[in-house]
Design an enzyme around this catalytic site. Structure first.
Site, PDB file in Angstrom:
ATOM      1  N   HIS A 155      38.039  65.708  27.713  1.00 37.44           N
ATOM      2  CA  HIS A 155      38.504  65.738  29.108  1.00 37.44           C
ATOM      3  C   HIS A 155      37.577  64.942  30.026  1.00 37.44           C
ATOM      4  O   HIS A 155      37.465  65.247  31.212  1.00 37.44           O
ATOM      5  CB  HIS A 155      38.600  67.168  29.647  1.00 37.44           C
ATOM      6  CG  HIS A 155      39.338  68.123  28.760  1.00 37.44           C
ATOM      7  ND1 HIS A 155      40.683  68.403  28.900  1.00 37.44           N
ATOM      8  CD2 HIS A 155      38.918  68.833  27.683  1.00 37.44           C
ATOM      9  CE1 HIS A 155      41.046  69.263  27.964  1.00 37.44           C
ATOM     10  NE2 HIS A 155      40.000  69.540  27.204  1.00 37.44           N
ATOM     11  N   SER A 198      33.272  38.408  42.401  1.00 35.55           N
ATOM     12  CA  SER A 198      34.232  38.673  43.473  1.00 35.55           C
ATOM     13  C   SER A 198      34.166  37.523  44.477  1.00 35.55           C
ATOM     14  O   SER A 198      33.106  36.940  44.687  1.00 35.55           O
ATOM     15  CB  SER A 198      33.870  39.992  44.155  1.00 35.55           C
ATOM     16  OG  SER A 198      34.316  39.998  45.496  1.00 35.55           O
ATOM     17  N   LYS A 229      29.074  41.647  43.186  1.00 34.02           N
ATOM     18  CA  LYS A 229      29.882  42.200  42.100  1.00 34.02           C
ATOM     19  C   LYS A 229      29.793  41.439  40.787  1.00 34.02           C
ATOM     20  O   LYS A 229      29.723  40.223  40.747  1.00 34.02           O
ATOM     21  CB  LYS A 229      31.367  42.217  42.513  1.00 34.02           C
ATOM     22  CG  LYS A 229      31.725  43.147  43.634  1.00 34.02           C
ATOM     23  CD  LYS A 229      31.383  44.611  43.367  1.00 34.02           C
ATOM     24  CE  LYS A 229      32.117  45.223  42.190  1.00 34.02           C
ATOM     25  NZ  LYS A 229      33.562  45.311  42.440  1.00 34.02           N
ATOM     26  N   GLU A 261      39.452  44.407  31.140  1.00 36.19           N
ATOM     27  CA  GLU A 261      40.632  44.940  31.831  1.00 36.19           C
ATOM     28  C   GLU A 261      41.908  44.231  31.354  1.00 36.19           C
ATOM     29  O   GLU A 261      42.942  44.867  31.128  1.00 36.19           O
ATOM     30  CB  GLU A 261      40.460  44.799  33.344  1.00 36.19           C
ATOM     31  CG  GLU A 261      39.421  45.797  33.873  1.00 36.19           C
ATOM     32  CD  GLU A 261      38.977  45.534  35.309  1.00 36.19           C
ATOM     33  OE1 GLU A 261      38.225  46.362  35.831  1.00 36.19           O
ATOM     34  OE2 GLU A 261      39.360  44.501  35.886  1.00 36.19           O
TER      35      GLU A 261
END
Ligand code: ARG
Length: 431
Positions: free
Chosen positions: A158, A280, A286, A293
Protein backbone atom coordinates in the site's frame (compact mmCIF):
# COMPACT_ATOMS: atom_id res chain seq x y z
CA UNK A 1 -3.87 5.95 -57.55
CA UNK A 2 -2.62 4.43 -60.75
CA UNK A 3 -3.36 0.84 -61.28
CA UNK A 4 -6.38 -0.55 -59.41
CA UNK A 5 -6.11 -4.31 -59.85
CA UNK A 6 -9.86 -4.78 -59.68
CA UNK A 7 -10.95 -1.86 -61.85
CA UNK A 8 -13.76 -2.67 -64.31
CA UNK A 9 -14.65 -0.79 -67.43
CA UNK A 10 -17.45 1.68 -67.15
CA UNK A 11 -17.34 1.89 -63.37
CA UNK A 12 -16.39 5.32 -62.10
CA UNK A 13 -13.82 5.64 -59.36
CA UNK A 14 -14.19 8.58 -57.00
CA UNK A 15 -10.93 10.03 -55.70
CA UNK A 16 -12.28 10.94 -52.24
CA UNK A 17 -13.77 7.51 -51.77
CA UNK A 18 -10.53 5.89 -52.87
CA UNK A 19 -8.64 8.03 -50.37
CA UNK A 20 -11.01 6.92 -47.63
CA UNK A 21 -10.57 3.25 -48.58
CA UNK A 22 -6.81 3.54 -48.61
CA UNK A 23 -6.49 5.78 -45.54
CA UNK A 24 -3.00 5.39 -44.14
CA UNK A 25 -2.87 1.75 -45.24
CA UNK A 26 -0.23 2.23 -47.90
CA UNK A 27 2.05 3.99 -45.40
CA UNK A 28 1.51 1.21 -42.84
CA UNK A 29 2.27 -1.34 -45.54
CA UNK A 30 5.86 -0.09 -45.51
CA UNK A 31 6.25 -2.12 -42.31
CA UNK A 32 5.09 -5.31 -43.99
CA UNK A 33 6.47 -4.86 -47.51
CA UNK A 34 9.59 -6.98 -47.14
CA UNK A 35 7.49 -9.89 -45.87
CA UNK A 36 5.00 -9.54 -48.73
CA UNK A 37 7.93 -9.68 -51.15
CA UNK A 38 9.33 -12.73 -49.36
CA UNK A 39 5.94 -14.45 -49.51
CA UNK A 40 5.58 -13.52 -53.20
CA UNK A 41 8.83 -15.33 -53.89
CA UNK A 42 7.67 -18.45 -52.04
CA UNK A 43 4.36 -18.30 -53.91
CA UNK A 44 6.16 -18.01 -57.27
CA UNK A 45 8.31 -21.03 -56.37
CA UNK A 46 5.15 -22.91 -55.52
CA UNK A 47 3.60 -21.93 -58.85
CA UNK A 48 6.67 -23.23 -60.65
CA UNK A 49 6.45 -26.52 -58.81
CA UNK A 50 2.92 -27.09 -60.11
CA UNK A 51 3.75 -25.99 -63.65
CA UNK A 52 2.13 -22.55 -63.70
CA UNK A 53 5.45 -20.76 -64.08
CA UNK A 54 8.34 -22.03 -66.20
CA UNK A 55 11.85 -22.15 -64.78
CA UNK A 56 12.75 -19.02 -66.74
CA UNK A 57 9.68 -17.20 -65.56
CA UNK A 58 10.47 -18.08 -61.96
CA UNK A 59 14.04 -16.88 -62.38
CA UNK A 60 12.84 -13.58 -63.82
CA UNK A 61 10.30 -13.06 -61.05
CA UNK A 62 12.85 -14.00 -58.40
CA UNK A 63 15.33 -11.53 -59.83
CA UNK A 64 12.78 -8.72 -59.96
CA UNK A 65 11.59 -9.43 -56.42
CA UNK A 66 15.19 -9.21 -55.19
CA UNK A 67 15.65 -5.92 -57.01
CA UNK A 68 12.40 -4.62 -55.60
CA UNK A 69 13.41 -5.62 -52.06
CA UNK A 70 16.73 -3.82 -52.57
CA UNK A 71 15.16 -0.72 -54.04
CA UNK A 72 12.59 -0.63 -51.26
CA UNK A 73 15.23 -1.00 -48.58
CA UNK A 74 17.35 1.80 -50.04
CA UNK A 75 14.42 4.15 -50.58
CA UNK A 76 14.54 3.88 -54.37
CA UNK A 77 11.11 2.34 -54.44
CA UNK A 78 8.63 4.21 -52.27
CA UNK A 79 5.24 2.90 -51.22
CA UNK A 80 2.94 5.89 -51.46
CA UNK A 81 -0.48 6.99 -52.65
CA UNK A 82 0.30 5.95 -56.20
CA UNK A 83 -0.58 2.43 -55.07
CA UNK A 84 -3.67 1.03 -53.48
CA UNK A 85 -1.62 -1.22 -51.24
CA UNK A 86 1.69 -3.09 -51.12
CA UNK A 87 0.15 -6.12 -52.80
CA UNK A 88 -0.83 -4.07 -55.84
CA UNK A 89 2.55 -2.33 -55.81
CA UNK A 90 4.41 -5.64 -56.06
CA UNK A 91 2.27 -6.91 -58.93
CA UNK A 92 2.47 -3.53 -60.63
CA UNK A 93 6.24 -3.51 -60.50
CA UNK A 94 6.56 -7.11 -61.74
CA UNK A 95 4.20 -6.37 -64.61
CA UNK A 96 5.99 -3.15 -65.49
CA UNK A 97 9.32 -5.01 -65.63
CA UNK A 98 8.24 -8.39 -66.96
CA UNK A 99 4.98 -7.82 -68.83
CA UNK A 100 2.88 -11.00 -69.07
CA UNK A 101 5.17 -12.92 -66.72
CA UNK A 102 4.48 -10.37 -64.00
CA UNK A 103 0.76 -10.70 -64.61
CA UNK A 104 0.98 -14.39 -63.62
CA UNK A 105 2.11 -13.79 -60.03
CA UNK A 106 -1.40 -13.49 -58.62
CA UNK A 107 -2.45 -16.94 -59.86
CA UNK A 108 -4.09 -18.74 -56.95
CA UNK A 109 -3.62 -16.05 -54.35
CA UNK A 110 -5.64 -13.20 -52.92
CA UNK A 111 -4.65 -10.04 -51.13
CA UNK A 112 -6.49 -11.60 -48.21
CA UNK A 113 -3.96 -14.39 -47.76
CA UNK A 114 -1.14 -12.01 -48.69
CA UNK A 115 -1.90 -9.63 -45.84
CA UNK A 116 -2.31 -12.57 -43.47
CA UNK A 117 1.02 -14.12 -44.32
CA UNK A 118 2.89 -10.80 -44.21
CA UNK A 119 1.38 -9.94 -40.83
CA UNK A 120 2.22 -13.33 -39.35
CA UNK A 121 5.82 -13.10 -40.56
CA UNK A 122 6.09 -9.56 -39.19
CA UNK A 123 4.72 -10.62 -35.83
CA UNK A 124 7.03 -13.62 -35.59
CA UNK A 125 9.95 -11.20 -35.92
CA UNK A 126 8.45 -8.78 -33.39
CA UNK A 127 7.79 -11.54 -30.86
CA UNK A 128 11.32 -12.86 -31.32
CA UNK A 129 12.60 -9.41 -30.47
CA UNK A 130 10.20 -9.13 -27.52
CA UNK A 131 11.41 -12.47 -26.17
CA UNK A 132 15.08 -11.56 -26.68
CA UNK A 133 14.62 -8.27 -24.84
CA UNK A 134 12.81 -10.00 -21.98
CA UNK A 135 15.63 -12.53 -21.69
CA UNK A 136 18.19 -9.73 -21.65
CA UNK A 137 16.26 -7.80 -18.99
CA UNK A 138 15.89 -10.94 -16.87
CA UNK A 139 19.64 -11.58 -17.17
CA UNK A 140 20.54 -8.09 -15.97
CA UNK A 141 18.04 -8.29 -13.12
CA UNK A 142 19.48 -11.66 -12.06
CA UNK A 143 23.05 -10.39 -12.07
CA UNK A 144 22.08 -7.38 -10.03
CA UNK A 145 19.95 -9.49 -7.65
CA UNK A 146 23.00 -11.56 -6.88
CA UNK A 147 25.28 -8.58 -6.42
CA UNK A 148 22.82 -6.62 -4.31
CA UNK A 149 21.14 -9.32 -2.27
CA UNK A 150 22.44 -7.74 0.93
CA UNK A 151 21.57 -4.14 0.14
CA UNK A 152 18.64 -3.39 2.45
CA UNK A 153 15.68 -1.34 1.35
CA UNK A 154 12.16 -1.01 2.68
CA UNK A 155 9.52 -3.37 1.42
CA UNK A 156 6.20 -1.60 0.89
CA UNK A 157 2.60 -2.68 0.75
CA UNK A 158 0.00 0.00 0.00
CA UNK A 159 3.06 2.25 -0.43
CA UNK A 160 3.42 2.06 3.37
CA UNK A 161 6.62 0.78 4.96
CA UNK A 162 6.02 -2.89 5.73
CA UNK A 163 9.06 -5.13 6.22
CA UNK A 164 12.77 -5.10 5.54
CA UNK A 165 13.49 -5.99 1.94
CA UNK A 166 16.53 -5.64 -0.27
CA UNK A 167 17.56 -4.41 -3.65
CA UNK A 168 18.23 -8.07 -4.43
CA UNK A 169 14.62 -8.94 -3.70
CA UNK A 170 13.45 -6.11 -5.95
CA UNK A 171 15.70 -7.31 -8.76
CA UNK A 172 14.78 -10.97 -8.32
CA UNK A 173 11.13 -10.04 -8.73
CA UNK A 174 11.81 -8.46 -12.11
CA UNK A 175 14.04 -11.35 -13.12
CA UNK A 176 11.26 -13.87 -12.60
CA UNK A 177 8.71 -11.54 -14.21
CA UNK A 178 10.75 -11.15 -17.38
CA UNK A 179 11.52 -14.87 -17.58
CA UNK A 180 7.74 -15.36 -17.60
CA UNK A 181 7.35 -12.60 -20.18
CA UNK A 182 9.99 -14.16 -22.42
CA UNK A 183 8.27 -17.53 -22.15
CA UNK A 184 4.96 -16.00 -23.10
CA UNK A 185 6.43 -14.22 -26.11
CA UNK A 186 8.04 -17.52 -27.21
CA UNK A 187 4.80 -19.42 -26.70
CA UNK A 188 2.77 -16.84 -28.59
CA UNK A 189 5.33 -16.84 -31.40
CA UNK A 190 4.95 -20.63 -31.63
CA UNK A 191 1.18 -20.34 -31.51
CA UNK A 192 1.01 -18.04 -34.51
CA UNK A 193 3.76 -19.82 -36.43
CA UNK A 194 1.36 -21.18 -39.07
CA UNK A 195 1.25 -20.45 -42.79
CA UNK A 196 -1.98 -18.97 -44.24
CA UNK A 197 -0.54 -18.51 -47.76
CA UNK A 198 -2.48 -20.64 -50.23
CA UNK A 199 -5.85 -20.15 -48.57
CA UNK A 200 -6.59 -17.36 -51.07
CA UNK A 201 -9.65 -15.26 -50.26
CA UNK A 202 -10.73 -17.60 -47.49
CA UNK A 203 -12.18 -20.47 -49.49
CA UNK A 204 -9.12 -22.07 -51.08
CA UNK A 205 -8.49 -22.21 -54.80
CA UNK A 206 -8.91 -24.79 -57.54
CA UNK A 207 -5.20 -25.41 -57.97
CA UNK A 208 -2.97 -28.00 -56.29
CA UNK A 209 -0.87 -25.24 -54.66
CA UNK A 210 2.30 -26.58 -53.07
CA UNK A 211 1.55 -25.35 -49.60
CA UNK A 212 4.18 -27.63 -48.02
CA UNK A 213 6.76 -25.80 -50.06
CA UNK A 214 5.64 -22.29 -49.15
CA UNK A 215 5.36 -23.31 -45.49
CA UNK A 216 8.96 -24.55 -45.44
CA UNK A 217 10.30 -21.74 -47.62
CA UNK A 218 8.86 -19.09 -45.31
CA UNK A 219 10.11 -20.88 -42.20
CA UNK A 220 6.69 -21.61 -40.74
CA UNK A 221 6.37 -24.50 -38.30
CA UNK A 222 3.08 -25.66 -39.77
CA UNK A 223 0.33 -24.63 -42.17
CA UNK A 224 -3.13 -23.34 -41.49
CA UNK A 225 -5.43 -26.01 -42.83
CA UNK A 226 -8.86 -24.43 -43.00
CA UNK A 227 -8.96 -21.52 -45.46
CA UNK A 228 -11.90 -20.01 -43.65
CA UNK A 229 -10.20 -20.19 -40.28
CA UNK A 230 -7.09 -18.61 -41.77
CA UNK A 231 -9.32 -15.58 -42.37
CA UNK A 232 -11.10 -15.84 -39.05
CA UNK A 233 -7.81 -15.88 -37.23
CA UNK A 234 -6.99 -12.40 -38.50
CA UNK A 235 -7.22 -10.05 -35.55
CA UNK A 236 -7.14 -12.97 -33.15
CA UNK A 237 -3.43 -13.61 -33.62
CA UNK A 238 -2.70 -9.89 -33.51
CA UNK A 239 -4.52 -9.75 -30.18
CA UNK A 240 -2.47 -12.65 -28.84
CA UNK A 241 0.75 -10.93 -29.89
CA UNK A 242 -0.28 -7.66 -28.29
CA UNK A 243 -1.15 -9.54 -25.11
CA UNK A 244 2.29 -11.13 -25.04
CA UNK A 245 3.93 -7.76 -25.53
CA UNK A 246 1.46 -6.25 -23.04
CA UNK A 247 2.56 -8.70 -20.33
CA UNK A 248 6.10 -7.35 -20.55
CA UNK A 249 4.81 -3.79 -20.78
CA UNK A 250 2.80 -4.19 -17.58
CA UNK A 251 6.00 -5.03 -15.75
CA UNK A 252 7.89 -2.27 -17.49
CA UNK A 253 5.18 0.17 -16.41
CA UNK A 254 5.61 -0.89 -12.80
CA UNK A 255 9.38 -0.65 -12.91
CA UNK A 256 9.02 2.85 -14.35
CA UNK A 257 6.55 3.70 -11.60
CA UNK A 258 8.92 2.45 -8.90
CA UNK A 259 11.79 4.41 -10.38
CA UNK A 260 9.79 7.59 -10.68
CA UNK A 261 8.98 7.28 -6.98
CA UNK A 262 12.46 6.22 -5.93
CA UNK A 263 14.01 9.17 -7.75
CA UNK A 264 11.94 11.78 -5.87
CA UNK A 265 13.64 13.78 -3.12
CA UNK A 266 11.16 12.17 -0.71
CA UNK A 267 12.54 8.68 -1.40
CA UNK A 268 15.96 9.49 -2.80
CA UNK A 269 16.77 5.79 -3.39
CA UNK A 270 18.08 6.19 -6.93
CA UNK A 271 19.49 8.88 -9.09
CA UNK A 272 18.72 8.45 -12.76
CA UNK A 273 21.70 8.79 -15.09
CA UNK A 274 21.52 12.27 -16.64
CA UNK A 275 20.59 11.05 -20.10
CA UNK A 276 17.29 9.70 -18.76
CA UNK A 277 16.20 13.11 -17.54
CA UNK A 278 15.21 16.36 -19.20
CA UNK A 279 14.90 19.94 -17.99
CA UNK A 280 12.08 22.40 -17.59
CA UNK A 281 11.61 25.38 -19.86
CA UNK A 282 10.76 27.65 -16.94
CA UNK A 283 12.13 26.03 -13.77
CA UNK A 284 15.91 26.09 -14.00
CA UNK A 285 16.27 23.75 -11.03
CA UNK A 286 14.38 20.81 -12.54
CA UNK A 287 15.62 17.44 -13.71
CA UNK A 288 12.58 15.52 -14.84
CA UNK A 289 12.36 11.76 -15.40
CA UNK A 290 10.60 12.13 -18.77
CA UNK A 291 12.17 9.02 -20.24
CA UNK A 292 10.75 6.67 -17.64
CA UNK A 293 7.42 8.47 -17.82
CA UNK A 294 7.13 7.80 -21.55
CA UNK A 295 8.29 4.22 -21.00
CA UNK A 296 5.45 3.89 -18.51
CA UNK A 297 2.98 5.53 -20.91
CA UNK A 298 3.84 3.13 -23.73
CA UNK A 299 1.61 0.50 -22.15
CA UNK A 300 -1.38 2.66 -23.08
CA UNK A 301 -0.59 2.32 -26.78
CA UNK A 302 -0.36 -1.47 -26.51
CA UNK A 303 -3.62 -1.67 -24.58
CA UNK A 304 -5.33 0.72 -27.01
CA UNK A 305 -4.27 -1.40 -29.98
CA UNK A 306 -5.65 -4.46 -28.27
CA UNK A 307 -8.97 -2.75 -27.65
CA UNK A 308 -9.22 -1.37 -31.18
CA UNK A 309 -8.59 -4.75 -32.80
CA UNK A 310 -10.99 -6.50 -30.47
CA UNK A 311 -13.70 -4.02 -31.42
CA UNK A 312 -13.05 -4.59 -35.12
CA UNK A 313 -13.60 -8.32 -34.75
CA UNK A 314 -17.34 -8.00 -34.30
CA UNK A 315 -17.93 -9.42 -37.78
CA UNK A 316 -19.59 -12.33 -39.54
CA UNK A 317 -17.23 -14.93 -40.97
CA UNK A 318 -15.15 -14.34 -44.10
CA UNK A 319 -12.97 -11.39 -45.04
CA UNK A 320 -14.21 -7.87 -44.39
CA UNK A 321 -12.38 -4.66 -45.13
CA UNK A 322 -12.93 -3.57 -41.51
CA UNK A 323 -9.93 -5.73 -40.70
CA UNK A 324 -7.61 -3.31 -42.47
CA UNK A 325 -8.08 -0.85 -39.62
CA UNK A 326 -6.34 -3.27 -37.26
CA UNK A 327 -3.01 -2.59 -38.91
CA UNK A 328 -2.56 0.93 -37.54
CA UNK A 329 -3.01 -0.09 -33.92
CA UNK A 330 -0.83 -3.13 -34.33
CA UNK A 331 2.07 -1.17 -35.79
CA UNK A 332 1.65 1.69 -33.34
CA UNK A 333 1.39 -0.63 -30.34
CA UNK A 334 4.49 -2.62 -31.27
CA UNK A 335 6.46 0.49 -32.21
CA UNK A 336 5.72 2.19 -28.90
CA UNK A 337 5.99 -0.98 -26.84
CA UNK A 338 9.25 -2.26 -28.28
CA UNK A 339 10.62 1.29 -28.35
CA UNK A 340 10.19 1.45 -24.58
CA UNK A 341 11.30 -2.12 -23.93
CA UNK A 342 14.51 -1.58 -25.91
CA UNK A 343 15.53 1.19 -23.51
CA UNK A 344 15.05 -0.91 -20.40
CA UNK A 345 18.22 -3.07 -20.39
CA UNK A 346 20.62 -0.11 -20.47
CA UNK A 347 18.55 1.80 -17.92
CA UNK A 348 18.55 -1.13 -15.49
CA UNK A 349 22.26 -1.63 -16.03
CA UNK A 350 23.02 2.00 -15.25
CA UNK A 351 20.80 2.32 -12.20
CA UNK A 352 22.66 3.43 -9.08
CA UNK A 353 21.22 3.09 -5.62
CA UNK A 354 21.72 5.46 -2.75
CA UNK A 355 22.26 2.89 0.05
CA UNK A 356 22.25 5.53 2.79
CA UNK A 357 18.78 6.76 1.91
CA UNK A 358 17.50 3.19 1.64
CA UNK A 359 19.02 2.24 4.99
CA UNK A 360 17.62 5.28 6.76
CA UNK A 361 14.12 4.48 5.47
CA UNK A 362 14.14 1.32 7.62
CA UNK A 363 12.47 1.77 10.99
CA UNK A 364 11.96 -0.48 14.03
CA UNK A 365 8.30 -1.20 13.27
CA UNK A 366 9.45 -3.02 10.14
CA UNK A 367 10.77 -5.91 12.25
CA UNK A 368 7.39 -6.50 13.90
CA UNK A 369 6.41 -9.25 11.47
CA UNK A 370 9.72 -11.08 12.02
CA UNK A 371 9.12 -10.78 15.76
CA UNK A 372 5.61 -12.22 15.52
CA UNK A 373 6.87 -15.19 13.51
CA UNK A 374 9.80 -15.70 15.90
CA UNK A 375 7.41 -15.79 18.86
CA UNK A 376 5.20 -18.25 17.03
CA UNK A 377 8.23 -20.39 16.29
CA UNK A 378 8.86 -20.44 20.05
CA UNK A 379 5.40 -21.91 20.61
CA UNK A 380 3.04 -18.97 21.03
CA UNK A 381 -0.15 -19.30 18.94
CA UNK A 382 0.40 -16.96 15.99
CA UNK A 383 -2.55 -14.66 16.77
CA UNK A 384 -1.22 -14.08 20.28
CA UNK A 385 2.30 -13.57 18.93
CA UNK A 386 0.88 -11.07 16.46
CA UNK A 387 -0.77 -9.08 19.28
CA UNK A 388 2.41 -9.13 21.28
CA UNK A 389 4.52 -7.99 18.34
CA UNK A 390 2.06 -5.18 17.62
CA UNK A 391 3.10 -3.39 20.83
CA UNK A 392 5.36 -0.45 19.97
CA UNK A 393 7.37 -1.07 23.13
CA UNK A 394 8.47 -4.41 21.64
CA UNK A 395 9.85 -2.69 18.56
CA UNK A 396 13.56 -2.18 18.39
CA UNK A 397 16.15 -1.46 15.78
CA UNK A 398 16.77 -4.80 14.15
CA UNK A 399 19.47 -6.25 11.96
CA UNK A 400 18.47 -6.03 8.29
CA UNK A 401 20.97 -8.69 7.29
CA UNK A 402 19.58 -11.18 9.82
CA UNK A 403 16.02 -10.34 8.85
CA UNK A 404 16.79 -10.88 5.18
CA UNK A 405 18.84 -14.01 5.81
CA UNK A 406 15.94 -15.67 7.59
CA UNK A 407 13.54 -15.12 4.70
CA UNK A 408 13.27 -17.92 2.11
CA UNK A 409 11.80 -17.89 -1.32
CA UNK A 410 12.34 -21.41 -2.58
CA UNK A 411 11.38 -23.37 0.49
CA UNK A 412 15.02 -24.31 0.93
CA UNK A 413 18.03 -22.38 2.10
CA UNK A 414 18.47 -20.50 -1.16
CA UNK A 415 17.12 -17.17 -0.03
CA UNK A 416 16.29 -15.40 -3.28
CA UNK A 417 15.88 -18.53 -5.35
CA UNK A 418 18.41 -17.20 -7.83
CA UNK A 419 19.65 -20.65 -8.84
CA UNK A 420 16.15 -21.67 -9.81
CA UNK A 421 15.77 -18.48 -11.85
CA UNK A 422 19.15 -18.93 -13.51
CA UNK A 423 18.22 -22.44 -14.57
CA UNK A 424 14.91 -21.23 -16.00
CA UNK A 425 16.60 -18.43 -17.90
CA UNK A 426 19.19 -20.86 -19.29
CA UNK A 427 16.42 -23.18 -20.40
CA UNK A 428 14.85 -20.49 -22.59
CA UNK A 429 18.11 -19.15 -24.01
CA UNK A 430 18.06 -19.12 -27.83
CA UNK A 431 20.83 -21.15 -29.38
N1 ARG B 1 -5.41 -3.63 -47.22
C1 ARG B 1 -6.22 -4.76 -47.17
C2 ARG B 1 -6.35 -5.28 -45.72
O1 ARG B 1 -5.53 -4.92 -44.92
C3 ARG B 1 -5.66 -5.84 -48.01
C4 ARG B 1 -6.64 -6.89 -48.36
C5 ARG B 1 -7.63 -6.35 -49.32
N2 ARG B 1 -8.57 -7.35 -49.66
C6 ARG B 1 -9.77 -7.03 -50.20
N3 ARG B 1 -10.56 -8.03 -50.47
N4 ARG B 1 -10.16 -5.81 -50.43
O2 ARG B 1 -7.23 -6.01 -45.40
Amino acid sequence: MSNLLWRKQGIAVDADIQRFLAGDDIILDREFMRFDIQASRAHAEGLHRIGILSADELTAIGRELDLLADDFQHGDFVLDERYEDMHSAIEDRLTERLGDIGKKIHTGRSRNDQVLVATRLWLKAKLDETAALCREIAGIALTRAEAESDLPMPGYTHLQRAVVSSAGMWWAGWAEAFIDNALRAHATGDWLDANPLGTAAGYGVNLPLDREHTTAALGFARMQVSPLYAQLSRGKFELAALEALGGAMLDLRRIAWDLSLFTTAEFGFVELPAQYTTGSSIMPNKRNPDVIELMRAAYASVAAARTEIEQLLSLPSGYHRDLQFGKGGLVHGFTRGLGALRLLPALLDALEWNPKAMRSALEPSMYATDLAVDLARQGLPFRDAYREAAKPERWAEGDPAASLAARVSTGGAARLGLDVLKARLRSIAKD
